[in-house]
Design an enzyme around this catalytic site. Structure first.
Site, PDB file in Angstrom:
ATOM      1  N   MET A 271       2.959   8.079  12.124  1.00  0.00           N
ATOM      2  CA  MET A 271       3.193   9.015  11.020  1.00  0.00           C
ATOM      3  C   MET A 271       2.321  10.255  11.134  1.00  0.00           C
ATOM      4  O   MET A 271       2.708  11.325  10.668  1.00  0.00           O
ATOM      5  CB  MET A 271       2.947   8.317   9.677  1.00  0.00           C
ATOM      6  CG  MET A 271       4.002   7.292   9.310  1.00  0.00           C
ATOM      7  SD  MET A 271       5.657   7.990   9.073  1.00  0.00           S
ATOM      8  CE  MET A 271       5.378   8.989   7.600  1.00  0.00           C
TER       9      MET A 271
ATOM     10  N   GLY B 146       0.155   4.169  15.656  1.00  0.00           N
ATOM     11  CA  GLY B 146       0.812   3.593  16.828  1.00  0.00           C
ATOM     12  C   GLY B 146       0.388   2.192  17.210  1.00  0.00           C
ATOM     13  O   GLY B 146       1.024   1.567  18.053  1.00  0.00           O
TER      14      GLY B 146
ATOM     15  N   ILE C 141       7.617   2.742  13.737  1.00  0.00           N
ATOM     16  CA  ILE C 141       6.535   3.678  13.417  1.00  0.00           C
ATOM     17  C   ILE C 141       5.514   3.015  12.487  1.00  0.00           C
ATOM     18  O   ILE C 141       5.872   2.172  11.661  1.00  0.00           O
ATOM     19  CB  ILE C 141       7.105   4.983  12.806  1.00  0.00           C
ATOM     20  CG1 ILE C 141       6.097   6.117  12.855  1.00  0.00           C
ATOM     21  CG2 ILE C 141       7.665   4.746  11.408  1.00  0.00           C
ATOM     22  CD1 ILE C 141       6.717   7.489  12.663  1.00  0.00           C
ATOM     23  N   CYS C 142       4.248   3.397  12.645  1.00  0.00           N
ATOM     24  CA  CYS C 142       3.180   2.993  11.727  1.00  0.00           C
ATOM     25  C   CYS C 142       2.301   4.228  11.515  1.00  0.00           C
ATOM     26  O   CYS C 142       2.781   5.344  11.631  1.00  0.00           O
ATOM     27  CB  CYS C 142       2.406   1.781  12.259  1.00  0.00           C
ATOM     28  SG  CYS C 142       1.489   2.083  13.772  1.00  0.00           S
ATOM     29  N   ARG C 143       1.045   4.045  11.216  1.00  0.00           N
ATOM     30  CA  ARG C 143       0.183   5.197  10.948  1.00  0.00           C
ATOM     31  C   ARG C 143      -0.174   5.952  12.227  1.00  0.00           C
ATOM     32  O   ARG C 143      -0.030   7.162  12.306  1.00  0.00           O
ATOM     33  CB  ARG C 143      -1.083   4.756  10.217  1.00  0.00           C
ATOM     34  CG  ARG C 143      -1.980   5.923   9.841  1.00  0.00           C
ATOM     35  CD  ARG C 143      -3.091   5.462   8.895  1.00  0.00           C
ATOM     36  NE  ARG C 143      -4.107   6.485   8.797  1.00  0.00           N
ATOM     37  CZ  ARG C 143      -5.207   6.511   9.539  1.00  0.00           C
ATOM     38  NH1 ARG C 143      -5.432   5.580  10.438  1.00  0.00           N
ATOM     39  NH2 ARG C 143      -6.076   7.468   9.381  1.00  0.00           N
TER      40      ARG C 143
END
Length: 108
Positions: free
Chosen positions: A86, A62, A58-60
């Protein structure tokens, strides 16, 4: 190999979640129990990863997780991109996050 994406609702309970955002993003708000491995550190921190388990990256939003999953799968690991990152976890689905600084957690 095509990279697989999963929605936040498809992540199994207790799954290994790897957050590849930068330190300031992690400190502002992250998933409780996730492992923090910034994208740039991924190749040098393989020993920190649960290599025998499926990993949900996961990141902010994608983009970075997409790159991380591509790298991991090309190197033989089972990794899935969390679609929407996120933002999807916290803002779209209302799943809880925690902060490292004692302030109200938020996704930056």
């Amino acid at each position: 190999m095509d990279e697989e994406s999963v929605s936040v609702t498809e992540i199994p309970e207790g799954a290994a979640i790897i957050d590849v955002r930068e330190d300031d993003e992690w400190e502002a708000g992250h998933i409780d129990g996730a492992l923090h491995v910034p994208l740039a550190e991924l190749p040098t921190r393989l020993d920190d990863l649960p290599l025998d388990d499926d990993m949900y990256i996961i990141c902010r939003t994608g983009g970075r997780s997409h790159r991380a999953v591509a790298w991991l799968t090309n190197n033989g690991f089972d990794a899935y991109n969390v679609a929407g990152g996120m933002g999807s976890w916290n803002l779209d689905h209302g799943k809880s996050i925690v902060s490292e600084n004692g302030e109200e957690p938020w996704v930056m």
